[in-house]
Design a protein around this motif. Sequence first.
Motif, PDB file in Angstrom:
ATOM      1  N   ASP A 111     -22.293 -14.090 -33.753  1.00  0.00           N
ATOM      2  CA  ASP A 111     -22.782 -12.793 -34.222  1.00  0.00           C
ATOM      3  C   ASP A 111     -23.142 -12.853 -35.704  1.00  0.00           C
ATOM      4  OD1 ASP A 111     -20.357 -12.834 -35.540  1.00  0.00           O
ATOM      5  OD2 ASP A 111     -19.407 -11.355 -34.238  1.00  0.00           O
ATOM      6  N   MET A 112     -23.438 -11.721 -36.272  1.00  0.00           N
ATOM      7  CA  MET A 112     -23.891 -11.668 -37.652  1.00  0.00           C
ATOM      8  C   MET A 112     -22.786 -12.037 -38.640  1.00  0.00           C
ATOM      9  SD  MET A 112     -24.083  -7.511 -38.054  1.00  0.00           S
ATOM     10  CE  MET A 112     -24.600  -7.646 -39.749  1.00  0.00           C
ATOM     11  N   PHE A 113     -21.534 -12.014 -38.182  1.00  0.00           N
ATOM     12  CA  PHE A 113     -20.414 -12.394 -39.040  1.00  0.00           C
ATOM     13  C   PHE A 113     -19.946 -13.828 -38.773  1.00  0.00           C
ATOM     14  CE2 PHE A 113     -20.085  -7.780 -38.261  1.00  0.00           C
ATOM     15  CZ  PHE A 113     -20.259  -7.328 -39.566  1.00  0.00           C
ATOM     16  N   SER A 114     -20.753 -14.585 -38.017  1.00  0.00           N
ATOM     17  CA  SER A 114     -20.456 -15.980 -37.649  1.00  0.00           C
ATOM     18  C   SER A 114     -19.205 -16.102 -36.790  1.00  0.00           C
ATOM     19  CB  SER A 114     -20.310 -16.863 -38.900  1.00  0.00           C
ATOM     20  OG  SER A 114     -21.510 -16.873 -39.644  1.00  0.00           O
ATOM     21  N   ASP A 115     -18.886 -15.051 -36.060  1.00  0.00           N
ATOM     22  CA  ASP A 115     -17.764 -15.095 -35.134  1.00  0.00           C
ATOM     23  C   ASP A 115     -18.264 -15.398 -33.726  1.00  0.00           C
ATOM     24  OD1 ASP A 115     -15.924 -14.445 -37.114  1.00  0.00           O
ATOM     25  OD2 ASP A 115     -16.221 -12.286 -36.825  1.00  0.00           O
ATOM     26  N   PRO A 116     -17.548 -16.237 -32.965  1.00  0.00           N
ATOM     27  CA  PRO A 116     -17.986 -16.549 -31.598  1.00  0.00           C
ATOM     28  C   PRO A 116     -17.607 -15.450 -30.615  1.00  0.00           C
ATOM     29  CG  PRO A 116     -16.003 -17.777 -32.129  1.00  0.00           C
ATOM     30  CD  PRO A 116     -16.385 -17.027 -33.379  1.00  0.00           C
ATOM     31  N   ASN A 117     -18.519 -15.146 -29.709  1.00  0.00           N
ATOM     32  CA  ASN A 117     -18.290 -14.181 -28.648  1.00  0.00           C
ATOM     33  C   ASN A 117     -18.586 -14.854 -27.299  1.00  0.00           C
ATOM     34  OD1 ASN A 117     -17.701 -11.974 -30.442  1.00  0.00           O
ATOM     35  ND2 ASN A 117     -19.895 -11.816 -30.840  1.00  0.00           N
ATOM     36  N   PHE A 118     -17.690 -14.659 -26.357  1.00  0.00           N
ATOM     37  CA  PHE A 118     -17.831 -15.298 -25.049  1.00  0.00           C
ATOM     38  C   PHE A 118     -19.058 -14.766 -24.315  1.00  0.00           C
ATOM     39  CE2 PHE A 118     -17.059 -15.267 -20.468  1.00  0.00           C
ATOM     40  CZ  PHE A 118     -16.799 -16.601 -20.226  1.00  0.00           C
ATOM     41  N   VAL A 119     -19.800 -15.702 -23.692  1.00  0.00           N
ATOM     42  CA  VAL A 119     -20.980 -15.351 -22.900  1.00  0.00           C
ATOM     43  C   VAL A 119     -20.798 -15.779 -21.443  1.00  0.00           C
ATOM     44  CG1 VAL A 119     -23.460 -15.721 -22.588  1.00  0.00           C
ATOM     45  CG2 VAL A 119     -22.525 -15.462 -24.891  1.00  0.00           C
ATOM     46  N   ALA A 120     -20.487 -17.054 -21.218  1.00  0.00           N
ATOM     47  CA  ALA A 120     -20.351 -17.567 -19.858  1.00  0.00           C
ATOM     48  C   ALA A 120     -19.539 -18.853 -19.899  1.00  0.00           C
ATOM     49  CB  ALA A 120     -21.722 -17.800 -19.222  1.00  0.00           C
ATOM     50  N   GLN A 121     -19.160 -19.333 -18.708  1.00  0.00           N
ATOM     51  CA  GLN A 121     -18.368 -20.564 -18.629  1.00  0.00           C
ATOM     52  C   GLN A 121     -18.601 -21.220 -17.273  1.00  0.00           C
ATOM     53  OE1 GLN A 121     -15.406 -21.205 -16.594  1.00  0.00           O
ATOM     54  NE2 GLN A 121     -15.666 -19.284 -15.469  1.00  0.00           N
ATOM     55  N   ALA A 122     -18.229 -22.495 -17.224  1.00  0.00           N
ATOM     56  CA  ALA A 122     -18.230 -23.243 -15.974  1.00  0.00           C
ATOM     57  C   ALA A 122     -17.159 -24.320 -16.093  1.00  0.00           C
ATOM     58  CB  ALA A 122     -19.588 -23.868 -15.695  1.00  0.00           C
ATOM     59  N   THR A 123     -16.245 -24.355 -15.143  1.00  0.00           N
ATOM     60  CA  THR A 123     -15.121 -25.286 -15.177  1.00  0.00           C
ATOM     61  C   THR A 123     -15.095 -26.071 -13.876  1.00  0.00           C
ATOM     62  OG1 THR A 123     -13.894 -23.673 -16.508  1.00  0.00           O
ATOM     63  CG2 THR A 123     -12.651 -25.510 -15.587  1.00  0.00           C
ATOM     64  N   PHE A 124     -14.975 -27.400 -14.000  1.00  0.00           N
ATOM     65  CA  PHE A 124     -15.023 -28.269 -12.828  1.00  0.00           C
ATOM     66  C   PHE A 124     -13.897 -29.302 -12.895  1.00  0.00           C
ATOM     67  CE2 PHE A 124     -19.363 -27.023 -13.870  1.00  0.00           C
ATOM     68  CZ  PHE A 124     -19.777 -26.439 -12.686  1.00  0.00           C
ATOM     69  N   PRO A 125     -13.313 -29.655 -11.754  1.00  0.00           N
ATOM     70  CA  PRO A 125     -12.377 -30.782 -11.739  1.00  0.00           C
ATOM     71  C   PRO A 125     -13.127 -32.088 -11.951  1.00  0.00           C
ATOM     72  CG  PRO A 125     -12.713 -29.916  -9.517  1.00  0.00           C
ATOM     73  CD  PRO A 125     -13.413 -28.978 -10.442  1.00  0.00           C
ATOM     74  N   VAL A 126     -12.587 -32.950 -12.774  1.00  0.00           N
ATOM     75  CA  VAL A 126     -13.249 -34.221 -13.087  1.00  0.00           C
ATOM     76  C   VAL A 126     -13.457 -35.050 -11.828  1.00  0.00           C
ATOM     77  CG1 VAL A 126     -12.855 -36.442 -14.242  1.00  0.00           C
ATOM     78  CG2 VAL A 126     -12.535 -34.309 -15.484  1.00  0.00           C
ATOM     79  N   LYS A 127     -12.590 -34.895 -10.864  1.00  0.00           N
ATOM     80  CA  LYS A 127     -12.680 -35.674  -9.642  1.00  0.00           C
ATOM     81  C   LYS A 127     -13.985 -35.419  -8.890  1.00  0.00           C
ATOM     82  CE  LYS A 127      -9.558 -37.113  -5.933  1.00  0.00           C
ATOM     83  NZ  LYS A 127      -8.318 -36.766  -5.200  1.00  0.00           N
ATOM     84  N   GLY A 128     -14.606 -34.269  -9.092  1.00  0.00           N
ATOM     85  CA  GLY A 128     -15.831 -33.937  -8.370  1.00  0.00           C
ATOM     86  C   GLY A 128     -17.098 -34.104  -9.169  1.00  0.00           C
ATOM     87  N   ILE A 129     -17.017 -34.675 -10.386  1.00  0.00           N
ATOM     88  CA  ILE A 129     -18.188 -34.798 -11.245  1.00  0.00           C
ATOM     89  C   ILE A 129     -18.913 -36.101 -10.940  1.00  0.00           C
ATOM     90  CG2 ILE A 129     -18.936 -35.069 -13.637  1.00  0.00           C
ATOM     91  CD1 ILE A 129     -16.750 -33.190 -14.460  1.00  0.00           C
ATOM     92  N   ARG A 130     -20.252 -36.039 -10.936  1.00  0.00           N
ATOM     93  CA  ARG A 130     -21.087 -37.203 -10.700  1.00  0.00           C
ATOM     94  C   ARG A 130     -22.044 -37.405 -11.877  1.00  0.00           C
ATOM     95  NH1 ARG A 130     -17.541 -37.378  -7.854  1.00  0.00           N
ATOM     96  NH2 ARG A 130     -17.432 -37.541  -5.591  1.00  0.00           N
ATOM     97  N   SER A 131     -22.500 -38.641 -12.020  1.00  0.00           N
ATOM     98  CA  SER A 131     -23.405 -38.979 -13.124  1.00  0.00           C
ATOM     99  C   SER A 131     -24.824 -38.486 -12.830  1.00  0.00           C
ATOM    100  CB  SER A 131     -23.427 -40.490 -13.353  1.00  0.00           C
ATOM    101  OG  SER A 131     -22.157 -40.979 -13.712  1.00  0.00           O
ATOM    102  N   GLY A 132     -25.584 -38.293 -13.927  1.00  0.00           N
ATOM    103  CA  GLY A 132     -26.989 -37.918 -13.799  1.00  0.00           C
ATOM    104  C   GLY A 132     -27.308 -36.628 -14.525  1.00  0.00           C
ATOM    105  N   TYR A 133     -28.566 -36.196 -14.378  1.00  0.00           N
ATOM    106  CA  TYR A 133     -28.994 -34.905 -14.915  1.00  0.00           C
ATOM    107  C   TYR A 133     -28.567 -33.823 -13.938  1.00  0.00           C
ATOM    108  CZ  TYR A 133     -31.816 -37.443 -18.304  1.00  0.00           C
ATOM    109  OH  TYR A 133     -32.221 -38.266 -19.326  1.00  0.00           O
ATOM    110  N   ARG A 134     -27.816 -32.841 -14.441  1.00  0.00           N
ATOM    111  CA  ARG A 134     -27.219 -31.838 -13.573  1.00  0.00           C
ATOM    112  C   ARG A 134     -27.519 -30.430 -14.070  1.00  0.00           C
ATOM    113  NH1 ARG A 134     -26.240 -34.681  -9.075  1.00  0.00           N
ATOM    114  NH2 ARG A 134     -25.282 -36.697  -9.606  1.00  0.00           N
ATOM    115  N   SER A 135     -27.770 -29.548 -13.116  1.00  0.00           N
ATOM    116  CA  SER A 135     -27.886 -28.120 -13.408  1.00  0.00           C
ATOM    117  C   SER A 135     -26.526 -27.482 -13.160  1.00  0.00           C
ATOM    118  CB  SER A 135     -28.955 -27.471 -12.521  1.00  0.00           C
ATOM    119  OG  SER A 135     -29.024 -26.086 -12.758  1.00  0.00           O
ATOM    120  N   VAL A 136     -25.963 -26.893 -14.192  1.00  0.00           N
ATOM    121  CA  VAL A 136     -24.613 -26.336 -14.129  1.00  0.00           C
ATOM    122  C   VAL A 136     -24.707 -24.820 -13.992  1.00  0.00           C
ATOM    123  CG1 VAL A 136     -22.409 -26.102 -15.327  1.00  0.00           C
ATOM    124  CG2 VAL A 136     -23.735 -28.211 -15.563  1.00  0.00           C
TER     125      VAL A 136
END
Length: 319
Positions: free
Chosen positions: A203-228
Amino acid sequence: MSLCSERVTSAILLPTESYSYKEIRSFVENKMPGKSRGNDFLQYNRKALSRIYPKGQRVESSNYDPYPLWAGGCHMVALNIQTADKYTQLNSALFSMNGQTGYVLQPEFMRYDGYDPNQEKKKVKYEIAVRVIAARHLPKPGRSIVSPFVEIELCGHTDEKLKTLVYRDNGLNPVWKSPADSAVFTVFEPELTFLRFVVNEEDMFSDPNFVAQATFPVKGIRSGYRSVPLKNGYSEHLELASLLVYINVQQAGKAEEELYSSSSQLKKRQAEVGGEPFLYETHTNLQRAAPPHQHTLLAREGSTQRTKEKKINNSKFYS
């Protein structure tokens, strides 16, 4: 319930043969066995069931970190799911496995006698390199235009976090142009480690504000270009909002194994062709392996080219 928790804490010191899979005991979070009794608690969780719930002093419905309890073999870790925080998002990511049935099998290493949940982990299983390329259709927290940046976080035995630069006034299609350094994380226990993307806006005061998130278990992650696909704080999907990332999951020691295997293949090939030395071994072998006339031709062509370049440079200098 506190009396019951005290009774369970003392019962953990009993021999493991006295536990039964039919038993289930409840623990309040601040009545958990300490690190000195971590192995005893793990032995208990191998035989019987345990349930952990938040303490009554959490009047604001805040949550505790569930990871140490998962690592200790606890079966049911209760959280205040009405609170949209990091810990409920990790919980949603963990139980997204196994077809979202709500049950996840404990990691196999928890059943080993040498496993200690409180011991420092030294064996690296994976190395993950992540680079955020772009985003699209980021939601607006207010009426202002979003100035987003992305935090990449590895949650597990060790917590590591890196973030991108702030992209000013563009929440529709921001692009973090290359060259951009990839965030490299080391994974010790992939079964209980999570990769988390958090989109914030400054924001204008350089404070972070939450917008969105995505959390994944590492066991299910694959290499390459990915759309999250991005989610809100309650792990609900946001329409059209996503990140474009590049991920490279490298198993620790795999590159060295490939090098050794290629070296053995070259030696095997050398034996098949009759023991002639390869060009890469030594300078002596290089001269002995290459035909004499071909080596002379290459040297001559190189010297002729250098002479021509010298003449061109001299003419430019005197003109």
